[in-house]
Design an enzyme around this catalytic site. Sequence first.
Site, PDB file in Angstrom:
ATOM      1  CD  GLU A  52      -2.840   0.924   2.520  1.00  0.00           C
ATOM      2  OE1 GLU A  52      -3.870   1.611   2.563  1.00  0.00           O
ATOM      3  OE2 GLU A  52      -2.547   0.090   3.409  1.00  0.00           O
ATOM      4  CE  LYS A  60      -7.514   0.988   2.761  1.00  0.00           C
ATOM      5  NZ  LYS A  60      -6.353   1.220   3.666  1.00  0.00           N
ATOM      6  CB  CYS A 107      -4.558  -2.279   3.861  1.00  0.00           C
ATOM      7  SG  CYS A 107      -3.728  -2.550   5.464  1.00  0.00           S
ATOM      8  CB  SER A 127      20.293  -1.095  35.378  1.00  0.00           C
ATOM      9  OG  SER A 127      19.224  -1.961  35.022  1.00  0.00           O
TER      10      SER A 127
END
Length: 699
Positions: A44, A113, A174, A356
């Site tokens: 896309e 789309k 999509c 750490s």
Amino acid sequence: MRIARLATCALNQWALDFEGNIARVKASILQAKEAGARYRVGPELEIPGYGCEDHFLEVDTIEHSWECLADLLRDDTTDDILCDIGMPVIHAGVRYNCRVFVLNRQIVLIRPKLCLANDGNYRETRWFTAWQHPKKVEQHRLPMSVVSVTSQNYVNFGDAGLDFLDSTLASETCEELFTPNAPHIQLALSGVEIISNGSGSHHQLRKLNTRMDLIQSATAKAGGVYLYANQRGCDGGRLYYDGCACIAVNGEIVAQGQQFAVQEVEVVTADVDLDTVVGFRGAFQSMAVQAAGCEKHPLIKVPFQLCFENGTSHVPDPPRPVRYHTADEEIANGPACWLWDYLRRSGASGYLLPLSGGADSSSTAALVGSMCQLATSAAASGDERAAADVRRIAQLSDDAPLPSAKEFAQYLFTTVYLGSENSSVDTRSRSASLAAEIGSSHLDVKIDAVITAVVSFFHSVTQRTPKFKVDGGSTVENLALQNIQARIRMVLSFVLAQLMPWVRGKNGFLLVLGSANVDEGLRGYMTKYDCSAADVNPIGGISKGDLRSFLRWGAVNLGFPTLASVEEAPPTAELEPIRDDYVQNDEDDMGMTYEELGVYGRLRKISRLGPVEMFRRLLLEWKDRFSVDEIAEKVKRFFFFYSANRHKMTTLTPSYHAENYSPEDNRFDLRPFLYNVRWPWQFRKIDEIARKANAEKAD
């Protein structure tokens, strides 16, 4: 037999990198042609990159996309192969997210789309409009930059398919795959045999199965061939697009690409038998009835043959099981690939991590180690782009031998243990051991002198000296002294990140990595402008529970055995003095466990529950674990701290998105940052419900 060889792909595109993007588009087309495919579908918005966001509102973005398409059509790249390209188009003054079908240097159809993604991480309706005329086609006037190349003034624009000499093909995009009334249903009823989907879908832990189930189901009921293309990589934001291009036939996967990789271009092909689609649908009588009565999609006739002339000489690809990663493998690969893209595209020469020896910073270090393994492995396997990036970042000559993963880590990764008088021997030892296993350049420094200087400065101003609670100080003093240490570590980290390359005679700068997990972000269990002020954070969207599992996995599978001892240690910030009868513990400080935080986070974000409904839900789920009053107190405590610390979300380090209850404030979790932390109405309702529940129990 009608056998067609079809190609889909995963591309590592970058927002607004038009030169790089069109080069990758061309490379994928050429690879598809070399493989003998007659059709190629791409991701896309592949030309400008999916993540352009408000740059889509700029005319430049659309103009440059057309210029790239014209460049693609100018040579023989699209000869004898139908190419399905994703790009934005302005039609009749309206901006659309489109698929542009090109063949033999001509545009044959622009398909806008129909359904836009507008939740979670997506804001497509901010930039685009959904096509409002299903099954309708209009004429689109092309810009002169394209007309001069194709000699076409107008092309078809709308919701249509393509009718070839031997087959039919159409697309959806999509989000449309995820919608209840998905376009592929109507396309199948219209007789379309091949349906493609150019996508921009991001990675999220345990999400792939949802996507793959939908891809398979797209043709399981109505038959057909389904091709899925996707972007892969970090295109400039918090998301990692996880590829996994695939091809399905009649509900079964016949080809699947990689989900995580540093490879920039991956082409997946399959030989499919279109006659099996006809047979599948012909045996489904109720579908035939619906197909006979539905309004058909318009089909644009294209004098081109998709199938092989002699189908009997080709064997269709058989079904194959879908490949899934475990959650631990997803954590090891997704953030590592995201870090690789961020590093190689940012201009930095490496990463610096305050290590750490605790679970969060050790997980972050392991992800950088995983990144080094992925990058050097790709380079060693012949990926020229990866090899060039490895040498450039390591500042090696073009003909220098490629480094091993551990050698590469030494070039680009600096870890520093910023110890104080409150630090333990155990964390210092784990920090050094893990750094040695990964290969990082490790520093072990004490920061007490800087802390003392700040406290002395405060004393010179106020003539007062704060004390820790274990030494008789108040809660305010105790918290202030912890925050001084945390913020000094941030300042020193940036000093080291900027100057250590110079100290070593190298060019560039280092990016500072943050290491706060998603649960700590949700609770606000962090000092503002300590780990929340790093450059990027690869674990900011991952829960503590998932990180602990990843540490156990990584100790074995990444080759960093120290991770096992890190996971076994109780979580502690080590910001308070250690005494024989007292050692600081994160869960005690937070007033809730990490497991509980995960529950609160999912109910708050995924289930969309406020304080009262969360309490009602937990009354049922926790009825055998806690009393009514304990549950009420836990819910109120969470919402108090969540709202009191919500302002910290505005300063969170940009983090890899991996969890659906992320509190990331920038775009995913759109909520206020100033609350009435007393929640008077809601907490009163909780108390009322609790009293009623207790009364019912008493009866």
